[in-house]
Design a protein around this motif. Structure first.
Motif, mmCIF file in Angstrom:
data_model
loop_
_atom_site.group_PDB
_atom_site.id
_atom_site.type_symbol
_atom_site.label_atom_id
_atom_site.label_comp_id
_atom_site.label_asym_id
_atom_site.label_seq_id
_atom_site.Cartn_x
_atom_site.Cartn_y
_atom_site.Cartn_z
ATOM 1 N N LYS A 36 0.810 -1.225 0.000
ATOM 2 C CA LYS A 36 0.000 0.000 0.000
ATOM 3 C C LYS A 36 0.835 1.263 0.000
ATOM 4 O O LYS A 36 0.312 2.356 0.159
ATOM 5 N N GLU A 86 1.293 2.765 6.190
ATOM 6 C CA GLU A 86 0.168 2.348 7.023
ATOM 7 C C GLU A 86 0.285 0.832 7.233
ATOM 8 O O GLU A 86 1.234 0.219 6.769
ATOM 9 N N THR A 87 -0.720 0.249 7.891
ATOM 10 C CA THR A 87 -0.736 -1.200 8.062
ATOM 11 C C THR A 87 -0.894 -1.869 6.702
ATOM 12 O O THR A 87 -1.791 -1.521 5.943
ATOM 13 N N LYS A 128 1.479 -4.517 11.194
ATOM 14 C CA LYS A 128 0.637 -3.440 11.718
ATOM 15 C C LYS A 128 1.508 -2.242 12.027
ATOM 16 O O LYS A 128 2.530 -2.366 12.697
ATOM 17 N N GLY A 134 2.630 6.037 10.702
ATOM 18 C CA GLY A 134 3.085 5.860 9.327
ATOM 19 C C GLY A 134 4.421 6.527 9.080
ATOM 20 O O GLY A 134 4.808 7.449 9.790
#
Lengths: 156, 109
Positions: free
Chosen positions: A98, A126-127, A149, A153
């Motif tokens: 991501k 992010e996760t 996790k 960020g």
């Protein structure tokens, strides 16, 4: 020189160095600015660039070590090791699915390495899943992935 | 301007044919190009290391492509098989053309 003069000159000197110092520091920290961010590269596109559309199978030969919970996304230690002779491994590609640019690092090996191993530290916005895609010498691809996790960020 | 870099090998005692781990760190901001400058609202331009090459003697033994999502001050660790007495040279190149080199010696009997 009496005490008054001494204080005057030294305080002046201190002030001037402080001003000069901050100016110098500002110059150093002033990075180049642009209007637009670099182009985005989603995971699917990045994977396609690496594999050329070939299938990628999961394999337990790829050992991906990453923390389950990373408190600071700016520094996430990642280690990838392939349990195959190094002659059979061409490259390890590390992807973060991501991130703005999902490609993180590609490492190419030769038999002189002795072992297909890479350890580094990456940023996660992010996760997300960290994916290790391994390119084998026969042209096929295997992978391992692990969800991480992220509490804070790391891509700004 | 050459940047500060550090290379260590582990273990320090090795014989011919042993696998040795090379740990390297280079001081580099690794700007992704996604961070906004607070005063002007513009983006801070991307500035990161794009290539790392490792030479053992004359042979290029491993090389890497890096992208913006590698952490600042990149730490990279890999293995080398100590087969000969030769310098091990690591070369870092960034997207603005800066090149930093660091050489360590590998000695085997």
């Amino acid at each position: 020189m009496n005490r008054r003069d001494f204080l005057k000159t030294t305080s002046l000197a201190a002030v001037s160095t402080a001003v000069l110092g901050s100016a110098v520091f500002k110059n150093l920290s002033a990075a180049e600015l642009t209007d637009s961010p670099p182009p985005k590269k989603p995971f699917d596109e990045a994977l396609k660039e690496i594999t050329g559309g070939k299938p990628v199978s999961d394999s337990d030969k790829v050992k991906l070590i990453a923390p389950e919970i990373a408190e600071n996304g700016a520094v996430v230690p990642v280690t990838v090791e392939v349990e195959l002779p190094v002659e059979q491994v061409k490259a390890i590609h590390i992807l973060a699915d991501k991130n703005w640019n999902a490609k993180t690092m590609s490492v190419y090996f030769t038999p002189a390495n002795g072992k297909a191993y890479i350890s580094t530290r990456i940023r996660l916005a992010e996760t997300m899943n960290v994916v290790a895609v391994v390119q084998l010498a026969d042209g096929s691809f295997i992978k391992a992935q692990k969800p991480v996790k992220v509490t804070i960020g790391g891509c700004g | 301007m050459a940047r500060q870099a550090l290379v260590k090998i582990n273990p320090k005692d090795y014989k011919k044919g042993d696998l040795i781990r090379v740990d390297s760190v280079i001081m580099h901001p690794m700007d992704t190009g996604l961070v906004k400058d607070k005063e002007s609202g513009k983006y801070i331009a991307a500035h990161y290391i794009t290539n790392v090459e490792v030479y053992y003697g004359d042979e290029k033994i491993t090389w890497m492509d890096l992208y913006g999502s590698v952490s600042a001050n990149p730490f990279i660790s890999f293995y080398v098989k100590a087969t000969k007495t030769a310098p091990l040279k690591i070369v870092w190149k960034d997207n603005k053309g800066e090149v930093t080199e660091k050489v360590i010696d590998i000695k085997v009997d």
